[in-house]
Design an enzyme around this catalytic site. Structure first.
Site, PDB file in Angstrom:
ATOM      1  N   GLU A 215       0.884  -1.175   0.000  1.00  0.00           N
ATOM      2  CA  GLU A 215       0.000   0.000   0.000  1.00  0.00           C
ATOM      3  C   GLU A 215       0.913   1.213   0.000  1.00  0.00           C
ATOM      4  O   GLU A 215       1.463   1.582   1.040  1.00  0.00           O
ATOM      5  CB  GLU A 215      -0.892  -0.020   1.253  1.00  0.00           C
ATOM      6  CG  GLU A 215      -1.826  -1.217   1.337  1.00  0.00           C
ATOM      7  CD  GLU A 215      -3.106  -1.039   0.513  1.00  0.00           C
ATOM      8  OE1 GLU A 215      -3.446   0.118   0.190  1.00  0.00           O
ATOM      9  OE2 GLU A 215      -3.752  -2.040   0.192  1.00  0.00           O
ATOM     10  N   CYS A 249      -2.093   9.562   2.543  1.00  0.00           N
ATOM     11  CA  CYS A 249      -1.666   8.965   1.272  1.00  0.00           C
ATOM     12  C   CYS A 249      -2.619   9.309   0.133  1.00  0.00           C
ATOM     13  O   CYS A 249      -2.192   9.461  -1.002  1.00  0.00           O
ATOM     14  CB  CYS A 249      -1.542   7.459   1.420  1.00  0.00           C
ATOM     15  SG  CYS A 249      -3.048   6.693   2.042  1.00  0.00           S
TER      16      CYS A 249
HETATM   17  P1  NAD Z   1       8.186   4.742   4.947  1.00  0.00           P
HETATM   18  O1  NAD Z   1       8.183   3.912   3.710  1.00  0.00           O
HETATM   19  O2  NAD Z   1       9.346   5.641   5.198  1.00  0.00           O
HETATM   20  O3  NAD Z   1       8.091   3.806   6.252  1.00  0.00           O
HETATM   21  C1  NAD Z   1       7.107   2.808   6.392  1.00  0.00           C
HETATM   22  C2  NAD Z   1       7.606   1.706   7.304  1.00  0.00           C
HETATM   23  O4  NAD Z   1       8.756   1.098   6.715  1.00  0.00           O
HETATM   24  C3  NAD Z   1       8.034   2.167   8.690  1.00  0.00           C
HETATM   25  O5  NAD Z   1       7.570   1.233   9.648  1.00  0.00           O
HETATM   26  C4  NAD Z   1       9.567   2.171   8.631  1.00  0.00           C
HETATM   27  O6  NAD Z   1      10.166   1.858   9.854  1.00  0.00           O
HETATM   28  C5  NAD Z   1       9.856   1.093   7.606  1.00  0.00           C
HETATM   29  N1  NAD Z   1      11.070   1.370   6.823  1.00  0.00           N
HETATM   30  C6  NAD Z   1      11.574   2.587   6.480  1.00  0.00           C
HETATM   31  N2  NAD Z   1      12.699   2.451   5.739  1.00  0.00           N
HETATM   32  C7  NAD Z   1      12.911   1.109   5.614  1.00  0.00           C
HETATM   33  C8  NAD Z   1      13.908   0.329   4.954  1.00  0.00           C
HETATM   34  N3  NAD Z   1      14.902   0.893   4.278  1.00  0.00           N
HETATM   35  N4  NAD Z   1      13.808  -1.007   5.015  1.00  0.00           N
HETATM   36  C9  NAD Z   1      12.777  -1.602   5.671  1.00  0.00           C
HETATM   37  N5  NAD Z   1      11.827  -0.913   6.332  1.00  0.00           N
HETATM   38  C10 NAD Z   1      11.877   0.432   6.301  1.00  0.00           C
HETATM   39  O7  NAD Z   1       6.796   5.522   4.903  1.00  0.00           O
HETATM   40  P2  NAD Z   1       6.277   6.613   5.925  1.00  0.00           P
HETATM   41  O8  NAD Z   1       7.118   7.832   5.785  1.00  0.00           O
HETATM   42  O9  NAD Z   1       6.077   6.027   7.265  1.00  0.00           O
HETATM   43  O10 NAD Z   1       4.819   6.891   5.321  1.00  0.00           O
HETATM   44  C11 NAD Z   1       4.594   7.800   4.296  1.00  0.00           C
HETATM   45  C12 NAD Z   1       4.417   7.106   2.956  1.00  0.00           C
HETATM   46  O11 NAD Z   1       3.453   6.079   3.076  1.00  0.00           O
HETATM   47  C13 NAD Z   1       3.867   8.044   1.903  1.00  0.00           C
HETATM   48  O12 NAD Z   1       4.483   7.773   0.667  1.00  0.00           O
HETATM   49  C14 NAD Z   1       2.380   7.671   1.844  1.00  0.00           C
HETATM   50  O13 NAD Z   1       1.744   8.004   0.634  1.00  0.00           O
HETATM   51  C15 NAD Z   1       2.450   6.212   2.080  1.00  0.00           C
HETATM   52  N6  NAD Z   1       1.188   5.717   2.620  1.00  0.00           N
HETATM   53  C16 NAD Z   1       0.407   4.894   1.868  1.00  0.00           C
HETATM   54  C17 NAD Z   1      -0.804   4.449   2.363  1.00  0.00           C
HETATM   55  C18 NAD Z   1      -1.706   3.535   1.595  1.00  0.00           C
HETATM   56  O14 NAD Z   1      -2.657   3.022   2.184  1.00  0.00           O
HETATM   57  N7  NAD Z   1      -1.471   3.309   0.309  1.00  0.00           N
HETATM   58  C19 NAD Z   1      -1.212   4.841   3.630  1.00  0.00           C
HETATM   59  C20 NAD Z   1      -0.377   5.671   4.371  1.00  0.00           C
HETATM   60  C21 NAD Z   1       0.826   6.092   3.863  1.00  0.00           C
END
Ligand code: NAD
Length: 466
Positions: A215, A249
């Site tokens: 997602e 998002c």
């Molecule tokens: P992110 O991808 O930075 O982090 C998400 C999760 O991944 C966190 O738990 C983090 O600890 C982990 N993570 C971060 N870097 C990692 C790595 N290198 N390896 C493994 N795990 C890692 O996202 P965010 O900043 O928390 O959220 C914002 C993003 O999420 C935006 O792009 C938003 O559009 C998207 N989003 C999508 C939805 C949806 O339902 N489609 C919902 C909410 C947010």
């Protein structure tokens, strides 16, 4: 192994050991009971949840109830009500070639699942997928976001008080915890976050061929046609864009407005913003930016755009992580804001003359998570929908598609793979197993040796079916 890897491996082992037993013992009654326990725990933790989200990023209580608590409760209620039907094996009519057999599709639990959650809706995007995982009969390990530490701690406590760790457990931590978990051979990984990290997750899943639901995010465009109800458009865009301080998002990322109604739209938009949040910049009805790094990122995006000629047509006084609604115009493709997901309360307004330009611009970019159209003429709306692709579409509204439990929620390619919510969430966490049972199949008539008689029969079948 370092300690986080050891903890992750032990949690995984404990859940793996129960997979075979769960297949037989975690039936409709037990799954419903697990969901009821989760609902009771959430009800019990409403006040701590409001406090945690206020501490993490100043989220107003009303938004906590509307966007964190209610979506999970709604998922629980919907799943409990429909679970019997979702779980029931579905009969499939025989084909000519399989006459004499009966066919069924049995949804089965995938096994041990990993749920990695983001910070922007840190509660509902961790526990919403858990509802689907449990409904489908799985165990799950949840990795909440480290950027919202108070909510992460609350989720850990709530889960620990509600479920045995062999069924659900939480591993808190940042990238290191996430990566330690991604080393393990999960049966399914449900990831919500950025497209960049989505690629890391998919690469990790490729090592064990775990199935994935991704997602992700992106820039969701909003189009206002010349015949749109501008009051209605402003009302929905202000809520969709500025709820959670734009850190949503499926928030409208930018608005394409027909030049003939641009000034009128801007006037009602400004009024609406003032009515919702006042004019002081900071407002108790507006959440805060999650941390200094993101506040700086947004300020840099704005500076970059202004430096390259953008005009800020509505500015609100901002203070640290408290950023007020900001409108900008005169964007060019060279500006970072034209290609980066904004994820904050800055709304670019782009005037257009011909809808084809807008469609071309949308199609030139990665497929967005959501697309919003405000218009009255049905053919115009249908044309925009048919000519573009996105995870979901909102017509004369924004973000509410997320709340419909009967609709799949997900992206397409860069904005995501697979879908969540209701039966779609249940299916994401299920393996649809095909079962074909022989009663009096005639297929052995064409088994070897391939005598002349068998070959004649194959010829006949070919004429009939080929
Ligand atoms: P992110 O991808 O930075 O982090 C998400 C999760 O991944 C966190 O738990 C983090 O600890 C982990 N993570 C971060 N870097 C990692 C790595 N290198 N390896 C493994 N795990 C890692 O996202 P965010 O900043 O928390 O959220 C914002 C993003 O999420 C935006 O792009 C938003 O559009 C998207 N989003 C999508 C939805 C949806 O339902 N489609 C919902 C909410 C947010």
């Amino acid at each position: 192994m370092d300690s986080i890897a050891t903890t992750a491996a032990a949690a995984f082992e404990s859940q793996s050991a129960g997979v075979a037993a769960r297949r037989q013992e975690f039936g409709l009654t037990e799954r419903r009971a697990a969901l009821a326990r989760l609902a009771a725990a959430i009800r019990h933790n409403e006040a701590p949840l409001v406090t945690a989200l206020a501490a993490d990023f100043g989220k107003p209580e009303a938004e906590v109830i509307l966007t964190e608590l209610l979506p999970v409760m709604q998922e629980i209620r919907h799943a409990s009500r429909h679970l019997r039907r979702w779980m029931r094996p579905r009969r499939v009519a025989p084909t000519l070639a399989t006459l004499g057999t009966s066919a069924r599709i049995r949804p089965e639990p995938r096994g041990v699942c990993l749920i990695i959650a983001p910070w922007n809706y840190p509660f509902s995007l961790a526990l919403g997928p858990l509802v689907s995982a449990l409904a489908a009969g799985n165990s799950a390990i949840i990795k909440p976001s480290e950027m919202t530490p108070a909510t992460s701690a609350l989720i850990a406590k709530l889960v620990q008080e509600t479920f045995p760790p062999s069924l659900v457990t939480v591993i808190e931590g940042g990238v290191d915890a996430s990566q330690a978990l991604l080393e393990l051979p999960f049966d399914h990984i449900f990831f919500t976050g950025s497209p960049a990290v989505g690629k890391v997750v998919m690469a990790a899943a490729s090592r064990t061929l775990a199935s994935v639901t991704l997602e992700l995010g992106g820039k969701s465009p909003t189009i206002i046609g010349p015949d749109a109800d501008l009051e209605n458009a402003a009302k929905w865009i202000v809520f969709g864009k500025f709820a959670n301080a734009g850190q949503t998002c499926i928030a409208p990322d930018h608005v394409f407005v027909h030049r003939a109604v641009k000034d009128g739209f801007l006037a009602v938009l400004r009024n609406r913003i003032a009515k919702a949040y006042g004019t002081a910049g900071t407002s108790p009805h507006l959440a805060r930016i999650v941390n200094d790094r993101h506040a700086q990122r947004l300020s840099d995006l704005l500076q970059d755009a202004v430096g390259k000629g953008a005009q800020v047509t509505m500015d609100s006084p901002s203070q640290g992580r408290d950023l007020g609604p900001t409108l900008i115009e005169a964007l060019t493709p060279e500006m970072d804001i034209s290609s980066e997901e904004i994820f904050g309360p800055i709304l670019p307004i782009i005037a257009y003359d011909n809808i084809d330009e807008v469609i071309d611009q949308i199609n030139a970019r990665p497929k967005p998570l959501a697309l919003y159209v405000f218009a009255k003429a049905r053919p115009q709306i249908d044309r925009i929908i048919a000519a573009t692709s996105s995870g979901s579409v909102g017509v004369n509204l924004t973000v509410a598609q997320f709340t419909h439990t009967g609709l799949p929620f997900g992206g397409v390619n860069t904005s995501g793979i697979g879908a969540a919510h209701g039966e779609y969430g249940f299916r994401a966490f299920s393996h649809e197993r095909a079962v074909l049972t022989n009663h009096f199949s005639a297929l052995p008539l064409v088994f070897p040796p391939y005598t002349a008689r068998v070959k004649r029969l194959i010829g006949l079948i070919k004429r009939f079916l080929g």
